[in-house]
Design a protein around this motif. Sequence first.
Motif, short mmCIF file in Angstrom:
data_model
loop_
_atom_site.label_atom_id
_atom_site.label_comp_id
_atom_site.label_asym_id
_atom_site.label_seq_id
_atom_site.Cartn_x
_atom_site.Cartn_y
_atom_site.Cartn_z
N ASN A 147 0.87 -1.18 0.00
CA ASN A 147 0.00 0.00 0.00
C ASN A 147 0.91 1.23 0.00
OD1 ASN A 147 0.69 0.59 2.79
ND2 ASN A 147 -0.78 -0.98 3.40
N GLU A 148 0.37 2.40 0.30
CA GLU A 148 1.17 3.63 0.21
C GLU A 148 2.31 3.69 1.22
OE1 GLU A 148 -1.32 7.04 0.46
OE2 GLU A 148 -2.25 6.73 -1.50
N MET A 149 2.17 3.01 2.36
CA MET A 149 3.18 3.09 3.41
C MET A 149 4.00 1.81 3.57
SD MET A 149 1.15 5.11 6.45
CE MET A 149 2.54 4.86 7.56
N VAL A 150 3.41 0.68 3.24
CA VAL A 150 4.05 -0.61 3.53
C VAL A 150 4.44 -1.31 2.24
CG1 VAL A 150 3.77 -2.86 4.64
CG2 VAL A 150 2.67 -0.84 5.63
N LYS A 156 8.60 -3.33 5.14
CA LYS A 156 9.19 -2.00 5.20
C LYS A 156 8.09 -0.95 5.28
CE LYS A 156 12.47 0.93 2.60
NZ LYS A 156 13.32 0.97 1.39
N THR A 157 8.16 -0.12 6.30
CA THR A 157 7.19 0.96 6.48
C THR A 157 7.90 2.29 6.28
OG1 THR A 157 5.97 -0.36 8.10
CG2 THR A 157 5.48 1.98 8.01
N THR A 158 7.35 3.14 5.39
CA THR A 158 7.99 4.40 5.01
C THR A 158 7.10 5.59 5.34
OG1 THR A 158 9.08 3.24 3.18
CG2 THR A 158 9.10 5.64 3.12
N PHE A 159 7.71 6.65 5.87
CA PHE A 159 7.00 7.87 6.21
C PHE A 159 7.67 9.06 5.52
CE2 PHE A 159 6.82 4.90 9.74
CZ PHE A 159 5.46 4.86 10.06
N ASP A 160 6.86 9.95 4.95
CA ASP A 160 7.38 11.19 4.36
C ASP A 160 7.68 12.20 5.46
OD1 ASP A 160 7.32 10.53 1.63
OD2 ASP A 160 5.15 10.85 1.58
N VAL A 161 8.89 12.78 5.39
CA VAL A 161 9.29 13.82 6.34
C VAL A 161 9.91 14.96 5.53
CG1 VAL A 161 10.64 14.40 8.39
CG2 VAL A 161 9.75 12.08 8.10
N GLY A 162 9.10 15.93 5.16
CA GLY A 162 9.63 17.03 4.36
C GLY A 162 10.08 16.51 3.01
N ALA A 200 12.41 14.32 2.52
CA ALA A 200 13.02 13.00 2.67
C ALA A 200 11.98 12.00 3.17
CB ALA A 200 14.22 13.07 3.61
N LYS A 201 12.41 10.75 3.30
CA LYS A 201 11.57 9.71 3.86
C LYS A 201 12.37 8.97 4.92
CE LYS A 201 9.16 8.84 -0.52
NZ LYS A 201 8.86 7.81 -1.56
N ILE A 202 11.70 8.53 5.96
CA ILE A 202 12.32 7.63 6.93
C ILE A 202 11.60 6.30 6.86
CG2 ILE A 202 13.12 9.47 8.46
CD1 ILE A 202 10.76 8.84 10.30
N TYR A 203 12.31 5.24 7.18
CA TYR A 203 11.70 3.92 7.07
C TYR A 203 12.17 3.01 8.21
CZ TYR A 203 16.16 2.14 5.28
OH TYR A 203 17.47 1.79 5.14
N GLY A 204 11.40 1.98 8.43
CA GLY A 204 11.77 0.92 9.35
C GLY A 204 11.52 -0.42 8.69
N ILE A 205 12.36 -1.40 8.99
CA ILE A 205 12.20 -2.74 8.42
C ILE A 205 12.22 -3.78 9.53
CG2 ILE A 205 13.21 -2.18 6.17
CD1 ILE A 205 15.81 -3.52 7.14
N PHE A 206 11.50 -4.87 9.30
CA PHE A 206 11.52 -5.98 10.24
C PHE A 206 11.06 -7.24 9.52
CE2 PHE A 206 9.62 -8.82 13.40
CZ PHE A 206 10.69 -8.95 14.28
N GLY A 207 11.74 -8.34 9.82
CA GLY A 207 11.34 -9.61 9.24
C GLY A 207 12.46 -10.64 9.32
N PRO A 208 12.23 -11.80 8.76
CA PRO A 208 13.24 -12.86 8.80
C PRO A 208 14.27 -12.73 7.69
CG PRO A 208 11.26 -13.68 7.75
CD PRO A 208 10.95 -12.27 8.19
N TYR A 209 15.34 -13.47 7.83
CA TYR A 209 16.32 -13.64 6.76
C TYR A 209 16.74 -15.10 6.71
CZ TYR A 209 20.28 -14.19 9.95
OH TYR A 209 21.15 -14.66 10.91
#
Length: 223
Positions: A66-69, A113-119, A121-130
């Motif tokens: 979706n737009e964020m994930v 991966k979740t992404t947020f717009d900040v001005g 730029a964008k900041i993101y966080g990731i989590f999951g297996p490898y």
Amino acid sequence: MKKATTLLLVTAISLLSFQTYAQTFGIKGGLNLSNVLAKDDDDTYSDDFKMNPGFHIGPTVEFPLNEMVSFESGLLLSTKGFKSSEKETDMGDTWEYEVKLNAVYIDIPLTAKTTFDVGGAKIYGIFGPYVGIGLSGKEKEEYTQDGETETYEADIEWGNDEDEDHLKRLDYGLTAGAGIIVNNIQLGLSYDLGLANISAYTGDGTKIKNKVLRFSVGYMFGE
């Protein structure tokens, strides 16, 4: 080895299929600071181990949910291992002992991966297996006394035989991280916590698990 190779091929084919529908793909690389948890029923031997510097590099793919994930994966050539050293002086006699393990893996992250717009730029966080597959590696030992150094090197023997092998090829665990995206440049920090016991010898509760801190720089095409 046959099962590990099959798993790697199936995952790689899946990633190529994903890339066809991906909104973005890219390449990233950077610094690895790796270590291990090494313990058995009697002691935790890795308490004095130090991080071993190395690298990671490889292609990545990302497609939106979706737009964020989004879902992010890739095929990363990545180094793992540890180093340890001791130094003692007794009756004016000084000796040093250092051991270093360098292993090369193909790692396949499978992260949300979740992404947020900040001005701008964008900041993101990731989590999951490898999932990781051991390819090659060496163990190096150095013993120095009275200015003279003796060196010993040996290749890592991969497999599940407790008598013949050192490490199992299959590694897996969890990845967590965060970063910033400016234009097409991605800067990130992540940590891999190994959950697999990669020690071929498991008697007396022996466990060896990988741990890797990564600093990454990436370029995303079509971002």
